[in-house]
Write a protein that holds these residues in place. Sequence first.
Motif, short mmCIF file in Angstrom:
data_model
loop_
_atom_site.label_atom_id
_atom_site.label_comp_id
_atom_site.label_asym_id
_atom_site.label_seq_id
_atom_site.Cartn_x
_atom_site.Cartn_y
_atom_site.Cartn_z
N ILE A 401 94.46 58.96 49.19
CA ILE A 401 93.90 58.22 50.32
C ILE A 401 93.99 59.11 51.55
CG2 ILE A 401 94.02 56.15 51.74
CD1 ILE A 401 93.32 55.58 48.86
N THR A 403 94.06 60.72 55.32
CA THR A 403 94.59 60.27 56.61
C THR A 403 93.52 60.42 57.68
OG1 THR A 403 95.47 62.47 57.09
CG2 THR A 403 96.93 60.91 55.98
N LYS A 420 89.74 54.31 59.92
CA LYS A 420 90.24 53.66 58.71
C LYS A 420 90.60 52.21 59.03
CE LYS A 420 93.04 55.50 55.88
NZ LYS A 420 94.27 56.07 55.31
N GLN A 422 93.18 49.94 57.30
CA GLN A 422 94.25 50.00 56.31
C GLN A 422 93.98 51.17 55.37
OE1 GLN A 422 94.56 46.03 54.63
NE2 GLN A 422 95.54 45.22 56.48
N ASN A 423 93.77 50.90 54.08
CA ASN A 423 93.51 51.99 53.14
C ASN A 423 92.03 52.29 52.94
OD1 ASN A 423 96.20 52.60 52.56
ND2 ASN A 423 96.33 51.01 50.98
#
Length: 433
Positions: A401, A403, A420, A422-423
């Motif tokens: 995932i 950053t 973003k 969250q994920n």
Amino acid sequence: MSTPMLDAAFWITAAAIFVLLILSAFFSGSETALTASSRGKLRTAADKGSRGAAKALKVTDDSERLIGSILLGNNVVNILATSLATALLTKLFGQNGVAYATLAMTALVLIFSEVLPKTYAITNPEVVAARVSGPIYWVTLILSPIVSAVRAFVRLVLWMVGVKTDPDSHILAVREEIAGALQLGHSEGIVEKEDRDRILGALDLGERMIEEVMTHRSSIELIDANLPAEEIMAKCLESAYTRLPLFKGDQDNIVGVIHAKDLLRAMHKLLDDGVIDREEIEKFDILSVAMPPYFVPETTTLDDQMRAFLKRKSHFAMVVDEYGGLQGLVTLEDILEEIVGEIADEFDIEEESQIARDADGSYIVDGAMTLRDLNRAHDWNLPDDEANTVAGLVIHEAQTIPTLGQVFTFYGFRFEVLAKDQNRISSLKIRQL
């Protein structure tokens, strides 16, 4: 005694070379006409009664046998003509005749047996194909045992070196032929990009899966069937959609689909006495007017699903995975948009464009945008085998995932994570290297 120039054998040999060159031109022109002709135009001509066009369609059914027979015939006549020319000119000029024969036959074969007949054939391939189809049919019929033996021998040799071939494969594939013609027409300015995309979109329906176009479960408007009828009606009125799924307890437990028109009919029925009181509203059962849910697996092709929609006279289906879990929903409109592009009506909510041009020439792209839409918008070729969305492609290639602010480079593009949730990658900057 007659001189070699007046020898009858000389003139017979020269006449044989002339005939062989004509046969070589026939084979070369036939190959070009039959491979370059449009099967659609030949079919139209055959339907109008053209026997030559019908024969051409029959001949080109097995394109591998056709090409093999023509190549065999062409090579035989070319080699025989060259051999006769060598023998003839050697008799006249001695050892120098070999060089003279090579130069003369190269020029004659190139001009009169290759360039000239192929140029003529390509100017009107359907007409030429219809004219030569009769003789070529008999050529392929006579030479088919030899061609079959050659094909078997070639496959054996390839198998011995580890190359596997499909015995049912054809040299020409219809879809690739159409796609290639559209791409060529677009590059030459004959076919508009929108027209090309529509036709290619229709051709791709059999290869695309529902999961590639469905609305993901995270974006679905669901209504709890246990809510009071008044609240359910309010949610239906507030929604931009005419069909809304109903669930009980768990959101995976879809129990029905309410259509705004069915709800309106039910309310009109309650108005028989001229008024709808609160007791009638409280007793109203929403499931009594809801349609039963229609579930489809996410691996169904768009072509099959469109046929299923048309057969069922339905426009709406819930998509489930192999374990029966809800993955999303798909509508007939979703499938049609793969052909004609985005469809909007007066009730659709205005949304910001998923892609915007930045000042530095790069593009700001919504992470949820599908790779297919991005490729179609800019004629890019980002792979969509392992992921459906731009964010999915970045995650797949990064194997993690990413950053915020992280930059990746692959497939000739630079990807920068801008935002973003969250994920979930919600926004990226993409620049072609």
